[in-house]
Design an enzyme around this catalytic site. Sequence first.
Site, PDB file in Angstrom:
ATOM      1  N   PRO A  10       0.696  -1.318  -0.104  1.00  0.00           N
ATOM      2  CA  PRO A  10      -0.027  -0.094   0.051  1.00  0.00           C
ATOM      3  C   PRO A  10       0.736   1.161  -0.147  1.00  0.00           C
ATOM      4  O   PRO A  10       1.966   1.388   0.810  1.00  0.00           O
ATOM      5  CB  PRO A  10      -0.605  -0.146   1.196  1.00  0.00           C
ATOM      6  CG  PRO A  10      -0.072  -1.076   2.029  1.00  0.00           C
ATOM      7  CD  PRO A  10       0.506  -2.142   1.325  1.00  0.00           C
ATOM      8  N   ASN A  11       0.387   2.042  -0.733  1.00  0.00           N
ATOM      9  CA  ASN A  11       0.866   3.558  -0.890  1.00  0.00           C
ATOM     10  C   ASN A  11       2.147   3.534  -1.712  1.00  0.00           C
ATOM     11  O   ASN A  11       2.788   4.706  -1.817  1.00  0.00           O
ATOM     12  CB  ASN A  11       1.056   4.234   0.521  1.00  0.00           C
ATOM     13  CG  ASN A  11      -0.331   4.155   1.409  1.00  0.00           C
ATOM     14  OD1 ASN A  11      -1.226   4.740   0.745  1.00  0.00           O
ATOM     15  ND2 ASN A  11      -0.347   3.742   2.554  1.00  0.00           N
ATOM     16  N   ARG A  18       4.586  11.051  -2.247  1.00  0.00           N
ATOM     17  CA  ARG A  18       4.409  10.782  -0.826  1.00  0.00           C
ATOM     18  C   ARG A  18       5.668  10.933   0.085  1.00  0.00           C
ATOM     19  O   ARG A  18       6.507  10.236  -0.012  1.00  0.00           O
ATOM     20  CB  ARG A  18       3.811   9.645  -0.697  1.00  0.00           C
ATOM     21  CG  ARG A  18       3.232   9.483   0.846  1.00  0.00           C
ATOM     22  CD  ARG A  18       2.583   8.010   1.086  1.00  0.00           C
ATOM     23  NE  ARG A  18       2.654   7.504   2.348  1.00  0.00           N
ATOM     24  CZ  ARG A  18       3.060   6.544   2.957  1.00  0.00           C
ATOM     25  NH1 ARG A  18       3.807   5.886   2.325  1.00  0.00           N
ATOM     26  NH2 ARG A  18       2.741   6.160   4.153  1.00  0.00           N
ATOM     27  N   TYR A  23      10.891   8.877   2.148  1.00  0.00           N
ATOM     28  CA  TYR A  23      11.010   7.811   0.832  1.00  0.00           C
ATOM     29  C   TYR A  23      11.578   8.209  -0.396  1.00  0.00           C
ATOM     30  O   TYR A  23      11.836   7.467  -1.178  1.00  0.00           O
ATOM     31  CB  TYR A  23       9.312   7.436   0.699  1.00  0.00           C
ATOM     32  CG  TYR A  23       8.741   6.739   1.684  1.00  0.00           C
ATOM     33  CD1 TYR A  23       9.062   5.736   2.373  1.00  0.00           C
ATOM     34  CD2 TYR A  23       7.762   7.618   2.204  1.00  0.00           C
ATOM     35  CE1 TYR A  23       8.315   5.340   3.397  1.00  0.00           C
ATOM     36  CE2 TYR A  23       6.856   7.160   3.218  1.00  0.00           C
ATOM     37  CZ  TYR A  23       7.282   6.008   3.886  1.00  0.00           C
ATOM     38  OH  TYR A  23       6.830   5.513   5.141  1.00  0.00           O
ATOM     39  N   ASN A  74       8.258  -5.498  -0.502  1.00  0.00           N
ATOM     40  CA  ASN A  74       8.094  -4.188   0.426  1.00  0.00           C
ATOM     41  C   ASN A  74       6.428  -4.111   0.625  1.00  0.00           C
ATOM     42  O   ASN A  74       5.885  -3.684  -0.259  1.00  0.00           O
ATOM     43  CB  ASN A  74       8.433  -3.076  -0.445  1.00  0.00           C
ATOM     44  CG  ASN A  74       8.359  -1.848   0.282  1.00  0.00           C
ATOM     45  OD1 ASN A  74       7.630  -1.869   1.656  1.00  0.00           O
ATOM     46  ND2 ASN A  74       9.116  -0.961  -0.178  1.00  0.00           N
ATOM     47  N   ALA A  77       3.245  -0.682   5.155  1.00  0.00           N
ATOM     48  CA  ALA A  77       2.616  -0.756   6.533  1.00  0.00           C
ATOM     49  C   ALA A  77       1.957  -2.178   6.884  1.00  0.00           C
ATOM     50  O   ALA A  77       1.835  -2.397   8.096  1.00  0.00           O
ATOM     51  CB  ALA A  77       1.406   0.246   6.872  1.00  0.00           C
ATOM     52  N   GLU A  98      12.423  -9.408   2.902  1.00  0.00           N
ATOM     53  CA  GLU A  98      11.546  -8.272   3.305  1.00  0.00           C
ATOM     54  C   GLU A  98      12.319  -7.008   2.944  1.00  0.00           C
ATOM     55  O   GLU A  98      13.557  -7.000   3.274  1.00  0.00           O
ATOM     56  CB  GLU A  98      11.123  -8.219   4.821  1.00  0.00           C
ATOM     57  CG  GLU A  98      10.616  -6.998   5.303  1.00  0.00           C
ATOM     58  CD  GLU A  98      10.376  -7.073   6.666  1.00  0.00           C
ATOM     59  OE1 GLU A  98      10.296  -5.895   7.280  1.00  0.00           O
ATOM     60  OE2 GLU A  98      10.277  -8.207   7.439  1.00  0.00           O
ATOM     61  N   HIS A 100      12.386  -2.437   2.728  1.00  0.00           N
ATOM     62  CA  HIS A 100      11.792  -1.220   3.199  1.00  0.00           C
ATOM     63  C   HIS A 100      12.760  -0.268   2.742  1.00  0.00           C
ATOM     64  O   HIS A 100      14.007  -0.288   2.681  1.00  0.00           O
ATOM     65  CB  HIS A 100      11.753  -1.063   4.631  1.00  0.00           C
ATOM     66  CG  HIS A 100      10.740  -2.052   5.202  1.00  0.00           C
ATOM     67  ND1 HIS A 100       9.554  -2.072   5.227  1.00  0.00           N
ATOM     68  CD2 HIS A 100      11.083  -3.231   5.869  1.00  0.00           C
ATOM     69  CE1 HIS A 100       8.910  -2.873   5.684  1.00  0.00           C
ATOM     70  NE2 HIS A 100       9.964  -3.888   6.205  1.00  0.00           N
ATOM     71  N   ARG A 107      12.449   4.865  13.093  1.00  0.00           N
ATOM     72  CA  ARG A 107      11.463   5.432  12.849  1.00  0.00           C
ATOM     73  C   ARG A 107      10.113   5.066  14.237  1.00  0.00           C
ATOM     74  O   ARG A 107      10.752   4.556  15.137  1.00  0.00           O
ATOM     75  CB  ARG A 107      10.475   5.131  11.793  1.00  0.00           C
ATOM     76  CG  ARG A 107      11.303   5.570  10.399  1.00  0.00           C
ATOM     77  CD  ARG A 107      10.715   5.319   9.200  1.00  0.00           C
ATOM     78  NE  ARG A 107       9.514   6.049   9.038  1.00  0.00           N
ATOM     79  CZ  ARG A 107       8.601   6.078   8.051  1.00  0.00           C
ATOM     80  NH1 ARG A 107       8.644   5.076   7.193  1.00  0.00           N
ATOM     81  NH2 ARG A 107       7.612   6.619   7.953  1.00  0.00           N
TER      82      ARG A 107
END
Length: 148
Positions: A10-11, A18, A23, A74, A77, A98, A100, A107
């Site tokens: 998502p996103n 964004r 990012y 990726n 969330a 995984e 990111h 964070r």
Amino acid sequence: MTSVLILNGPNLNLLGQRQPQVYGRTTLDEVAGMCRTAAERLGVDIVFEQSNHEGTMIDLIHATRGRHQGLILNAGAYTHTSIALMDAISSSEVPTIELHLSNVHAREDFRHRSYIAKVALGVICGFGPRGYVLALEAMAAHLLEDRS
């Protein structure tokens, strides 16, 4: 030829727009191009996908079985919330990395927990778009080791 699914959650369709301070300004299409270049150099095929929907992501993960030899995920969330994605990865029995863009450990506290990491070969985070190339290199090396 070895095939790897690179799945974005998502996103990530908004990458480059964004929160560029977190990012970066590289778009998802540009990341896909970087991945295609790296895949060609590494001698692997890739399929590059993105979905904002958990169920669609689960379907894509299930479809890796017998089709792709590796998965780079990726999950955005969903990494921190989705037991269903974790179970899908376990069920697929496909080696998974995984990934990111940001360093999730630097964070918010809720980002420090990963359901995906529990079933992944490893985690790459904090290297921005370059992390995708690092993940492809790591996956290719892992899959080549399996052949020896």
